[in-house]
Design an enzyme around this catalytic site. Sequence first.
Site, short mmCIF file in Angstrom:
data_model
loop_
_atom_site.label_atom_id
_atom_site.label_comp_id
_atom_site.label_asym_id
_atom_site.label_seq_id
_atom_site.Cartn_x
_atom_site.Cartn_y
_atom_site.Cartn_z
N TYR A 1 -13.74 21.80 -30.55
CA TYR A 1 -14.81 22.80 -30.47
C TYR A 1 -14.50 23.97 -31.40
O TYR A 1 -15.40 24.57 -31.99
CB TYR A 1 -14.99 23.29 -29.03
CG TYR A 1 -15.24 22.18 -28.03
CD1 TYR A 1 -15.97 21.05 -28.39
CD2 TYR A 1 -14.73 22.26 -26.74
CE1 TYR A 1 -16.18 20.02 -27.48
CE2 TYR A 1 -14.94 21.25 -25.82
CZ TYR A 1 -15.67 20.12 -26.19
OH TYR A 1 -15.88 19.13 -25.29
N LYS B 1 -27.66 25.53 -18.10
CA LYS B 1 -27.61 26.20 -16.81
C LYS B 1 -26.69 25.41 -15.87
O LYS B 1 -26.50 24.21 -16.07
CB LYS B 1 -29.02 26.35 -16.23
CG LYS B 1 -29.80 25.01 -16.07
CD LYS B 1 -29.36 24.24 -14.86
CE LYS B 1 -29.59 22.78 -14.99
NZ LYS B 1 -28.81 21.99 -14.01
N HIS C 1 -18.65 27.06 -19.08
CA HIS C 1 -19.75 27.71 -19.80
C HIS C 1 -19.41 29.12 -20.25
O HIS C 1 -19.65 29.50 -21.42
CB HIS C 1 -21.01 27.72 -18.94
CG HIS C 1 -21.66 26.38 -18.82
ND1 HIS C 1 -22.77 26.16 -18.04
CD2 HIS C 1 -21.36 25.18 -19.38
CE1 HIS C 1 -23.12 24.89 -18.13
NE2 HIS C 1 -22.28 24.28 -18.93
N ASP D 1 -26.50 23.09 -9.68
CA ASP D 1 -27.17 22.13 -10.56
C ASP D 1 -28.69 22.23 -10.48
O ASP D 1 -29.37 22.29 -11.51
CB ASP D 1 -26.72 20.71 -10.21
CG ASP D 1 -27.26 19.68 -11.18
OD1 ASP D 1 -27.30 19.98 -12.39
OD2 ASP D 1 -27.63 18.58 -10.75
N ILE E 1 -26.72 15.11 -21.08
CA ILE E 1 -27.95 15.89 -21.23
C ILE E 1 -28.22 16.22 -22.69
O ILE E 1 -29.36 16.28 -23.13
CB ILE E 1 -27.92 17.17 -20.37
CG1 ILE E 1 -29.32 17.84 -20.39
CG2 ILE E 1 -26.85 18.14 -20.84
CD1 ILE E 1 -29.47 18.97 -19.41
N ALA F 1 -22.10 15.37 -24.22
CA ALA F 1 -22.56 15.21 -22.84
C ALA F 1 -23.92 14.52 -22.76
O ALA F 1 -24.73 14.58 -23.69
CB ALA F 1 -22.64 16.57 -22.15
N SER G 1 -16.46 17.01 -30.38
CA SER G 1 -15.93 16.42 -29.17
C SER G 1 -14.41 16.49 -29.26
O SER G 1 -13.85 16.50 -30.37
CB SER G 1 -16.38 14.97 -29.00
OG SER G 1 -15.70 14.35 -27.92
N ARG G 2 -13.76 16.54 -28.10
CA ARG G 2 -12.30 16.49 -28.14
C ARG G 2 -11.81 15.11 -28.58
O ARG G 2 -10.64 14.92 -28.89
CB ARG G 2 -11.74 16.86 -26.76
CG ARG G 2 -11.96 18.33 -26.41
CD ARG G 2 -11.20 18.72 -25.17
NE ARG G 2 -11.26 20.15 -24.91
CZ ARG G 2 -12.09 20.73 -24.06
NH1 ARG G 2 -12.95 19.98 -23.37
NH2 ARG G 2 -12.08 22.03 -23.88
#
Length: 328
Positions: free
Chosen positions: A56, A95, A77, A175, A12, A10, A34-35
């Site tokens: 994962y 978060k 999450h 977010d 971030i 991802a 990663s998939r």
Amino acid sequence: MFRWGVLSTAKIGREQLLPAIVDSENGILSAIASRDLSKAKVVGERFGARHAFGSYEELLASPDVDGVYIPLPTSQHVEWTAKAIEAGKHVLVEKPLALDAKDIPPLIKLRDQKNVLVCEAFMVVYHPQWIKVRDLIASGAIGRLRHVQGAFSYYNVDPNNMRNKLDLGGGALPDIGVYPTVSTRFSTGKEPLRVQATIERDTTFGTDIYSSIRADFGDFELSFYLSTQMAARQEMVFHGEKGFIEVFGPFNAGLYEHHRIELHNQNHTEAQVFRFPGTQQYRLECEAFVRAAQGGKDRVFTLEESVLNQKVIDAIFRAGEKDGWETV
């Protein structure tokens, strides 16, 4: 040396946490998953990861990983945090950890059973500017705190972006609404009693795109607005009887503003400026997490604190459906 694994490639992670892990003094990037194995290999090579996995589950089963960072879509999450704990890994999860406070206590029970560290990734609580704000308020530098005012906004109408996908946990409150909430709670040590809110949703996405919120902390009030479809802005002000504190670029210092806060006196005739140049809050977060995972006494953001913060967000959503106060 703490061996990190990262679930997903991802943005971030690529832009913030992976560089922080690589630069940290007490951790190394051991694995990335990663998939799409090709993506894991590309990102892993870029950051020097020793292993790349195409699932994962493979990463969680690896004996070469001590703890994981989870930057998956919000709706995933809780699921993957639980799986990582079951695998005996320490967990730093982006978060918001959950979309409902009731989903967090089972993770606390699991954490205690497996004796691992699990933290929601609120990097702001590790930034020295926020520690300074907390210390100034506690020392009486602004006298009695009466009001906290905040704003957080950016403009994003990309239909393919996770923040605009309701089923993935998108929306402004999950977010970015968590930041004025958590920074106020952190700085004051207080919890809100009740909230009021006006919430606007996008007619196409279904996500909340604008909110105006008022929170009653008993001794003081917090008011803030946030949006995913307004010009970019961040600000937090703590206003007391003897002075006020302005926090510039409070959540992404270095991107929105310089790393600094200003303490103004009662008559607005004097101001003290506190600067924190070069601070890397994500690196501070990673290093503190590792020390705590290894038995150190560093203060980290606990799951118990995550429950309290998510209760506020849950109450704001409920308040947006009614006219009047909603108990937290």
